[in-house]
Design a protein around this motif. Sequence first.
Motif, PDB file in Angstrom:
ATOM      1  N   ALA A 260      53.514 -31.935 -45.360  1.00  0.00           N
ATOM      2  CA  ALA A 260      53.347 -30.596 -45.684  1.00  0.00           C
ATOM      3  C   ALA A 260      52.553 -30.566 -47.181  1.00  0.00           C
ATOM      4  O   ALA A 260      51.245 -29.925 -46.974  1.00  0.00           O
ATOM      5  CB  ALA A 260      54.402 -29.088 -45.769  1.00  0.00           C
ATOM      6  N   LEU A 261      52.676 -31.097 -47.623  1.00  0.00           N
ATOM      7  CA  LEU A 261      52.094 -31.996 -49.402  1.00  0.00           C
ATOM      8  C   LEU A 261      51.166 -32.489 -48.779  1.00  0.00           C
ATOM      9  O   LEU A 261      49.601 -32.436 -49.506  1.00  0.00           O
ATOM     10  CB  LEU A 261      53.112 -31.761 -50.177  1.00  0.00           C
ATOM     11  N   SER A 262      50.818 -33.565 -47.879  1.00  0.00           N
ATOM     12  CA  SER A 262      49.877 -34.301 -47.404  1.00  0.00           C
ATOM     13  C   SER A 262      49.237 -33.597 -46.112  1.00  0.00           C
ATOM     14  O   SER A 262      47.675 -33.807 -46.159  1.00  0.00           O
ATOM     15  CB  SER A 262      50.636 -35.104 -46.445  1.00  0.00           C
ATOM     16  N   TRP A 263      49.633 -32.198 -45.906  1.00  0.00           N
ATOM     17  CA  TRP A 263      48.521 -31.889 -45.233  1.00  0.00           C
ATOM     18  C   TRP A 263      47.438 -30.408 -46.240  1.00  0.00           C
ATOM     19  O   TRP A 263      46.502 -30.992 -46.099  1.00  0.00           O
ATOM     20  CB  TRP A 263      49.302 -30.854 -44.207  1.00  0.00           C
ATOM     21  N   ILE A 264      48.272 -30.584 -47.072  1.00  0.00           N
ATOM     22  CA  ILE A 264      47.320 -29.970 -48.921  1.00  0.00           C
ATOM     23  C   ILE A 264      46.221 -30.519 -48.667  1.00  0.00           C
ATOM     24  O   ILE A 264      44.718 -30.578 -48.907  1.00  0.00           O
ATOM     25  CB  ILE A 264      48.111 -29.033 -49.870  1.00  0.00           C
ATOM     26  N   SER A 265      46.654 -31.655 -48.966  1.00  0.00           N
ATOM     27  CA  SER A 265      45.467 -32.590 -49.793  1.00  0.00           C
ATOM     28  C   SER A 265      44.927 -34.327 -48.570  1.00  0.00           C
ATOM     29  O   SER A 265      43.903 -34.251 -49.252  1.00  0.00           O
ATOM     30  CB  SER A 265      46.153 -33.805 -50.218  1.00  0.00           C
ATOM     31  N   ARG A 266      44.640 -33.513 -47.815  1.00  0.00           N
ATOM     32  CA  ARG A 266      44.373 -33.808 -46.312  1.00  0.00           C
ATOM     33  C   ARG A 266      44.224 -35.654 -45.946  1.00  0.00           C
ATOM     34  O   ARG A 266      42.989 -36.019 -45.624  1.00  0.00           O
ATOM     35  CB  ARG A 266      43.206 -33.521 -46.398  1.00  0.00           C
ATOM     36  N   LEU A 267      45.493 -36.039 -46.561  1.00  0.00           N
ATOM     37  CA  LEU A 267      45.691 -37.621 -46.463  1.00  0.00           C
ATOM     38  C   LEU A 267      47.051 -37.800 -45.773  1.00  0.00           C
ATOM     39  O   LEU A 267      48.003 -37.038 -45.127  1.00  0.00           O
ATOM     40  CB  LEU A 267      46.626 -37.985 -47.770  1.00  0.00           C
ATOM     41  N   LEU A 283      50.040 -30.428 -37.889  1.00  0.00           N
ATOM     42  CA  LEU A 283      48.648 -30.313 -37.947  1.00  0.00           C
ATOM     43  C   LEU A 283      48.242 -31.495 -39.094  1.00  0.00           C
ATOM     44  O   LEU A 283      47.137 -31.258 -38.806  1.00  0.00           O
ATOM     45  CB  LEU A 283      48.295 -28.916 -38.551  1.00  0.00           C
ATOM     46  N   ASN A 284      48.503 -32.017 -39.252  1.00  0.00           N
ATOM     47  CA  ASN A 284      47.846 -33.631 -39.991  1.00  0.00           C
ATOM     48  C   ASN A 284      48.305 -34.234 -39.616  1.00  0.00           C
ATOM     49  O   ASN A 284      48.024 -35.553 -40.083  1.00  0.00           O
ATOM     50  CB  ASN A 284      49.014 -33.713 -41.568  1.00  0.00           C
ATOM     51  N   ARG A 285      48.518 -34.443 -37.977  1.00  0.00           N
ATOM     52  CA  ARG A 285      48.517 -35.592 -37.459  1.00  0.00           C
ATOM     53  C   ARG A 285      47.377 -35.958 -37.143  1.00  0.00           C
ATOM     54  O   ARG A 285      47.449 -37.488 -37.363  1.00  0.00           O
ATOM     55  CB  ARG A 285      49.220 -35.238 -36.071  1.00  0.00           C
ATOM     56  N   VAL A 286      46.353 -35.853 -37.566  1.00  0.00           N
ATOM     57  CA  VAL A 286      45.051 -36.247 -36.814  1.00  0.00           C
ATOM     58  C   VAL A 286      44.718 -36.963 -38.392  1.00  0.00           C
ATOM     59  O   VAL A 286      43.898 -38.189 -38.054  1.00  0.00           O
ATOM     60  CB  VAL A 286      43.803 -35.582 -36.804  1.00  0.00           C
TER      61      VAL A 286
END
Length: 358
Positions: A260-267, A283-286
């Motif tokens: 979740a934290l990485s998703w916010i940063s798009r990393l 949702l951060n898979r890509v």
Amino acid sequence: MRNKNDLKKYALEYLKTYLSINSFVGCPIGCTYCFLSPLGISPSEPVRVIGEPELVKDLKSSKYFVPHQTILSLNNRTDPFLPGLVKESTFKILELLNKEGFRNPTTITTKLYLSKEDIEKLNSLINLNIFIIVTYSGLPKEIEPVDHDLQIKTMKNIHKYGKKIHLFHQFRPIIQDYNDSMNTIKKVLSEVYKYADCTIFAGLRLSEFINERFMEKQINLKMQLSPEHKYIPEQFVKNILSLCSEKFPNYPIFRHTSCALSWISRLPDFNAHWTKNQCENCLNRVDCLNKIEVPSEAHVSELLKKLNLSNEFNINKGEIEIRGELTQEDRSFLRHNLRFPVKSEKLKKTPSEQIMTK
């Protein structure tokens, strides 16, 4: 309850997902599943183990701390918003960090109430990147003696007044037959999706010690001991993913806080959970799969030097293999700063993990 000097080792501890900083240790709430209970600090009145200025000073001098980058978790050896001294201390630490100009992601996990005034104080901390993680999991009071209505009210208040605050909902621990049914999942998500940025769900780390706490309440859990890992019923995973897909298709849901934290940063996930093949609905898979970069030898050597380590290592496409022993804290630091899987031949657990995994 142990003495203050014994508890001070929990003041600064690099855990799997963040650098934990604590001025107080001990929580009186008394959740049966509490991961702090094997440490002898729950249920227990909180004890101040260090002053706020000294804690921030120790943080700044820590080899694990990178200004503006290291993810912090504040007072997670208690509930950071326990009324009185603990809550006052939490805000003092935040103010000191903010005064230093730090922009570090700072997570604060709570089951308790935050008022409009509390949230306005958080809004005033213009430098810090604040994440409030509200735990709400629909468990009965015999297991989790908290006011669920106040938890929802806290999320409403943050959504309404939190101008610069990220709000994560934590759906944990999932305990079979107590909050894993489709009805409970629907109830919880229907209440939180309107306010939270996302939901993180996770299971229960069931040690022998915690299992005995359940047995004392005549609760026989239908699961094997799992002190090393969080056990989650597979049917729950299927239910929550299918329900989100059908009823809340645009609402983000994650298995791990780092995701979740990485998703916010798009990393890419800094804990590299993409290696577990659990990413089909993430949702951060890509971003994880497309932005992974294999670190250079120079970068790995630079970080090992910062840790005063001289271990030899090997880099391949899938992971970095460190020869010899690493502490869990060293491994977390390397993994987070490289955003790449790191393994070692031997691993020395942190003080708290040595106890909690028995």
